[in-house]
Design a protein around this motif. Structure first.
Motif, PDB file in Angstrom:
ATOM      1  N   SER A   1      -7.564  12.044 -11.100  1.00  0.00           N
ATOM      2  CA  SER A   1      -7.304  12.340  -9.682  1.00  0.00           C
ATOM      3  C   SER A   1      -6.701  13.730  -9.486  1.00  0.00           C
ATOM      4  O   SER A   1      -6.847  14.327  -8.408  1.00  0.00           O
ATOM      5  CB  SER A   1      -6.376  11.284  -9.084  1.00  0.00           C
ATOM      6  OG  SER A   1      -5.129  11.277  -9.754  1.00  0.00           O
ATOM      7  N   GLN A   2      -6.069  14.256 -10.515  1.00  0.00           N
ATOM      8  CA  GLN A   2      -5.460  15.585 -10.398  1.00  0.00           C
ATOM      9  C   GLN A   2      -6.486  16.717 -10.526  1.00  0.00           C
ATOM     10  O   GLN A   2      -6.145  17.886 -10.372  1.00  0.00           O
ATOM     11  CB  GLN A   2      -4.355  15.744 -11.442  1.00  0.00           C
ATOM     12  CG  GLN A   2      -3.170  14.833 -11.182  1.00  0.00           C
ATOM     13  CD  GLN A   2      -2.062  14.983 -12.204  1.00  0.00           C
ATOM     14  OE1 GLN A   2      -2.136  15.816 -13.105  1.00  0.00           O
ATOM     15  NE2 GLN A   2      -1.021  14.165 -12.083  1.00  0.00           N
ATOM     16  N   GLN A   3      -7.737  16.349 -10.800  1.00  0.00           N
ATOM     17  CA  GLN A   3      -8.800  17.354 -10.862  1.00  0.00           C
ATOM     18  C   GLN A   3      -9.483  17.546  -9.495  1.00  0.00           C
ATOM     19  O   GLN A   3     -10.301  18.448  -9.338  1.00  0.00           O
ATOM     20  CB  GLN A   3      -9.865  16.960 -11.892  1.00  0.00           C
ATOM     21  CG  GLN A   3      -9.358  16.283 -13.142  1.00  0.00           C
ATOM     22  CD  GLN A   3      -8.438  17.143 -13.981  1.00  0.00           C
ATOM     23  OE1 GLN A   3      -8.512  18.364 -13.955  1.00  0.00           O
ATOM     24  NE2 GLN A   3      -7.544  16.512 -14.720  1.00  0.00           N
ATOM     25  N   ILE A   4      -9.160  16.667  -8.540  1.00  0.00           N
ATOM     26  CA  ILE A   4      -9.776  16.771  -7.213  1.00  0.00           C
ATOM     27  C   ILE A   4      -9.166  17.956  -6.456  1.00  0.00           C
ATOM     28  O   ILE A   4      -7.948  18.138  -6.460  1.00  0.00           O
ATOM     29  CB  ILE A   4      -9.566  15.473  -6.411  1.00  0.00           C
ATOM     30  CG1 ILE A   4     -10.162  14.283  -7.160  1.00  0.00           C
ATOM     31  CG2 ILE A   4     -10.188  15.587  -5.027  1.00  0.00           C
ATOM     32  CD1 ILE A   4      -9.851  12.929  -6.518  1.00  0.00           C
ATOM     33  N   LYS A   5     -10.007  18.727  -5.818  1.00  0.00           N
ATOM     34  CA  LYS A   5      -9.544  19.891  -5.050  1.00  0.00           C
ATOM     35  C   LYS A   5      -8.533  19.460  -3.993  1.00  0.00           C
ATOM     36  O   LYS A   5      -8.676  18.415  -3.368  1.00  0.00           O
ATOM     37  CB  LYS A   5     -10.724  20.605  -4.390  1.00  0.00           C
ATOM     38  CG  LYS A   5     -10.415  21.988  -3.842  1.00  0.00           C
ATOM     39  CD  LYS A   5     -11.711  22.658  -3.366  1.00  0.00           C
ATOM     40  CE  LYS A   5     -11.458  24.128  -3.033  1.00  0.00           C
ATOM     41  NZ  LYS A   5     -10.595  24.326  -1.869  1.00  0.00           N
ATOM     42  N   THR A   6      -7.510  20.259  -3.815  1.00  0.00           N
ATOM     43  CA  THR A   6      -6.449  19.950  -2.856  1.00  0.00           C
ATOM     44  C   THR A   6      -7.024  19.622  -1.476  1.00  0.00           C
ATOM     45  O   THR A   6      -7.921  20.313  -0.983  1.00  0.00           O
ATOM     46  CB  THR A   6      -5.489  21.148  -2.744  1.00  0.00           C
ATOM     47  OG1 THR A   6      -4.991  21.449  -4.045  1.00  0.00           O
ATOM     48  CG2 THR A   6      -4.322  20.822  -1.822  1.00  0.00           C
ATOM     49  N   ALA A   7      -6.518  18.557  -0.880  1.00  0.00           N
ATOM     50  CA  ALA A   7      -6.894  18.105   0.468  1.00  0.00           C
ATOM     51  C   ALA A   7      -8.260  17.426   0.529  1.00  0.00           C
ATOM     52  O   ALA A   7      -8.722  17.053   1.614  1.00  0.00           O
ATOM     53  CB  ALA A   7      -6.859  19.254   1.478  1.00  0.00           C
ATOM     54  N   GLU A   8      -8.915  17.231  -0.616  1.00  0.00           N
ATOM     55  CA  GLU A   8     -10.189  16.512  -0.640  1.00  0.00           C
ATOM     56  C   GLU A   8      -9.991  15.107  -1.214  1.00  0.00           C
ATOM     57  O   GLU A   8      -8.963  14.809  -1.817  1.00  0.00           O
ATOM     58  CB  GLU A   8     -11.226  17.285  -1.469  1.00  0.00           C
ATOM     59  CG  GLU A   8     -11.501  18.692  -0.966  1.00  0.00           C
ATOM     60  CD  GLU A   8     -12.155  18.721   0.407  1.00  0.00           C
ATOM     61  OE1 GLU A   8     -12.690  17.680   0.837  1.00  0.00           O
ATOM     62  OE2 GLU A   8     -12.135  19.785   1.048  1.00  0.00           O
ATOM     63  N   ASP A   9     -10.998  14.247  -1.025  1.00  0.00           N
ATOM     64  CA  ASP A   9     -10.872  12.844  -1.435  1.00  0.00           C
ATOM     65  C   ASP A   9     -11.615  12.512  -2.724  1.00  0.00           C
ATOM     66  O   ASP A   9     -11.439  11.432  -3.283  1.00  0.00           O
ATOM     67  CB  ASP A   9     -11.390  11.923  -0.327  1.00  0.00           C
ATOM     68  CG  ASP A   9     -10.526  11.995   0.919  1.00  0.00           C
ATOM     69  OD1 ASP A   9      -9.296  12.135   0.760  1.00  0.00           O
ATOM     70  OD2 ASP A   9     -11.079  11.924   2.025  1.00  0.00           O
ATOM     71  N   LEU A  10     -12.470  13.423  -3.186  1.00  0.00           N
ATOM     72  CA  LEU A  10     -13.264  13.122  -4.376  1.00  0.00           C
ATOM     73  C   LEU A  10     -13.729  14.406  -5.034  1.00  0.00           C
ATOM     74  O   LEU A  10     -13.716  15.472  -4.427  1.00  0.00           O
ATOM     75  CB  LEU A  10     -14.484  12.256  -4.029  1.00  0.00           C
ATOM     76  CG  LEU A  10     -15.504  12.832  -3.019  1.00  0.00           C
ATOM     77  CD1 LEU A  10     -16.548  13.726  -3.697  1.00  0.00           C
ATOM     78  CD2 LEU A  10     -16.227  11.711  -2.287  1.00  0.00           C
ATOM     79  N   PHE A  11     -14.140  14.285  -6.298  1.00  0.00           N
ATOM     80  CA  PHE A  11     -14.887  15.382  -6.911  1.00  0.00           C
ATOM     81  C   PHE A  11     -16.147  14.811  -7.541  1.00  0.00           C
ATOM     82  O   PHE A  11     -16.231  13.626  -7.880  1.00  0.00           O
ATOM     83  CB  PHE A  11     -14.050  16.171  -7.929  1.00  0.00           C
ATOM     84  CG  PHE A  11     -13.880  15.545  -9.300  1.00  0.00           C
ATOM     85  CD1 PHE A  11     -14.959  15.412 -10.180  1.00  0.00           C
ATOM     86  CD2 PHE A  11     -12.638  15.114  -9.744  1.00  0.00           C
ATOM     87  CE1 PHE A  11     -14.803  14.857 -11.443  1.00  0.00           C
ATOM     88  CE2 PHE A  11     -12.471  14.555 -11.010  1.00  0.00           C
ATOM     89  CZ  PHE A  11     -13.565  14.424 -11.853  1.00  0.00           C
ATOM     90  N   LEU A  12     -17.151  15.684  -7.690  1.00  0.00           N
ATOM     91  CA  LEU A  12     -18.422  15.310  -8.296  1.00  0.00           C
ATOM     92  C   LEU A  12     -18.861  16.430  -9.235  1.00  0.00           C
ATOM     93  O   LEU A  12     -18.827  17.603  -8.861  1.00  0.00           O
ATOM     94  CB  LEU A  12     -19.482  15.084  -7.217  1.00  0.00           C
ATOM     95  CG  LEU A  12     -20.851  14.597  -7.694  1.00  0.00           C
ATOM     96  CD1 LEU A  12     -20.765  13.137  -8.144  1.00  0.00           C
ATOM     97  CD2 LEU A  12     -21.895  14.741  -6.587  1.00  0.00           C
ATOM     98  N   ILE A  13     -19.249  16.046 -10.446  1.00  0.00           N
ATOM     99  CA  ILE A  13     -19.841  16.984 -11.401  1.00  0.00           C
ATOM    100  C   ILE A  13     -21.185  16.417 -11.824  1.00  0.00           C
ATOM    101  O   ILE A  13     -21.286  15.233 -12.163  1.00  0.00           O
ATOM    102  CB  ILE A  13     -18.961  17.166 -12.658  1.00  0.00           C
ATOM    103  CG1 ILE A  13     -17.521  17.510 -12.298  1.00  0.00           C
ATOM    104  CG2 ILE A  13     -19.543  18.250 -13.565  1.00  0.00           C
ATOM    105  CD1 ILE A  13     -16.581  17.454 -13.497  1.00  0.00           C
TER     106      ILE A  13
END
Length: 367
Positions: A58-70
């Motif tokens: 969860s600490q890899q998600i961009k600030t103020a966003e809810d998710l990341f995708l690679i």
């Protein structure tokens, strides 16, 4: 095997990025903090299901966003493989291969082998034995799926035994029958892990020696040694001998979770008596041996990621390293550096073409 492209969405400092790579050398250049290392970490996610530097998804998600995708497309054994990793806050990580989600992430480990060399690797020398066991386990796990399963079993049995020891201390009661069951489970897994570690180190140490000699032109005498309590006494006997100590400390004090890799230079500890240059050469030789070992067992070339190492090496060691990794024994390479001119000069000198990317505050373009 090579990574054809990668797409990032809200990963660390990247809002949206899509990059295509060359089969050979790909270099990311830019100022510190621009996001170069984050790109390598994204590649590490695709190959090994987690980041290299921080285990908390969860600490890899961009600030103020809810998710990341690679997402990335690999050419593996001449077949296209699409790998997707997605993390939403407070939800389970999703990991897919060709749009099919894995039942367990361990099934992915080893399919897309990768070796990363980073300034962070000094932890292998400076920190405790756990870091060195992790290194050993990481290499073996990428070539042997049953080994990773056995590690999971062992750690579960270890937790159970430790919980029983604490309970016995609280209740002041001794349950020899239950302890015997946990001992048998621990021994069964521990003996398998010990045997595989022994076999691994028998093959790994000569590879390490070869690369260290090349990097230093045989000028220094170093040694890599695997130490285990199981080398002299059976695991069953160790547990019996240590039971009184275990009851006092409320934890299991013997076993393969105490194994150690010992690094020495001229018979003295590398941590205390090795210069920075010697320590760096030692670490690079470890990682190149890892690469050679993975290639031997996978039958194809892993990805090689070199994070900010030009800044950390003197010109001689840098030249030797680049000569080595630009040889046919190595495949696709990803490099980060702050100096565009330096990267270009290094590869012009050894006459190796590179694809250059410029990274500026989370945006990437061909340089």
């Amino acid at each position: 095997m090579w990574l054809k492209n990668i797409t990032l969405l809200n990963f660390k400092n990247y809002s949206d990025a899509n990059i295509s790579f060359s089969k050979t050398v790909n270099a990311f250049v830019g100022n510190n903090g621009a996001g170069k290392t984050n790109l390598l970490d994204a590649i590490h996610y695709l190959c090994l299901c987690k980041g290299y530097f921080n285990p908390i998804d969860s600490q890899q998600i961009k600030t103020a966003e809810d998710l990341f995708l690679i997402q990335g497309d690999f050419d593996r054994k001449e077949k296209n493989e699409k790998i997707t990793c997605g993390v939403k806050r407070n939800q389970k990580k999703q990991f897919k291969r060709n749009k099919k989600e894995y039942d367990k992430l361990a099934s992915h480990i080893g399919l897309f082998p990768l070796v990363m060399i980073s300034p962070y690797d000094t932890n292998l020398i400076m920190e405790g034995s756990e870091e060195r066991r992790k290194f050993m386990d990481n290499v073996i796990s990428q070539t042997d799926g049953s080994y990773l399963d056995e590690l999971i079993f062992y750690n579960r049995h270890l937790q159970n035994r430790n919980a029983l020891l604490k309970q016995m201390s609280i209740t002041r009661s001794y349950d020899p029958s239950l302890l015997e069951i946990y001992n048998d489970q621990l021994v069964a897994s521990g003996n398998k892990i010990y045997a595989k570690r022994q076999q691994f180190m028998t093959e790994f140490i000569p590879l390490f020696d070869q690369y260290y000699r090349f990097l230093t032109e045989d000028k220094e005498e170093v040694n890599l040694q695997y130490q285990s309590q199981l080398a002299d006494v059976s695991f069953e006997q160790l547990l019996l001998q240590s039971i009184e100590k275990d009851k006092v400390l409320e934890r299991t004090t013997t076993g393969i979770h105490k194994d150690e890799l010992v690094f020495t230079i001229r018979t003295t500890p590398l941590k205390k008596f090795g210069s920075q240059g010697q320590q760096k050469s030692f670490l690079i030789a470890l990682k190149l041996a890892q690469y050679a070992y993975l290639q031997r067992y996978k039958g194809f070339k892993p990805l090689l990621l070199l994070d900010d190492i030009f800044d950390k090496l003197d010109e001689f060691r840098m030249q030797k390293l680049m000569e080595m990794v630009s040889h046919d024994d190595f495949g696709q390479i990803f490099i980060t550096d702050t100096g565009r001119e330096r990267v270009m000069a290094v590869f012009q000198k050894i006459q190796v073409p590179i694809t250059l990317f410029e990274v500026v505050n989370g945006s990437i373009q061909h340089a």
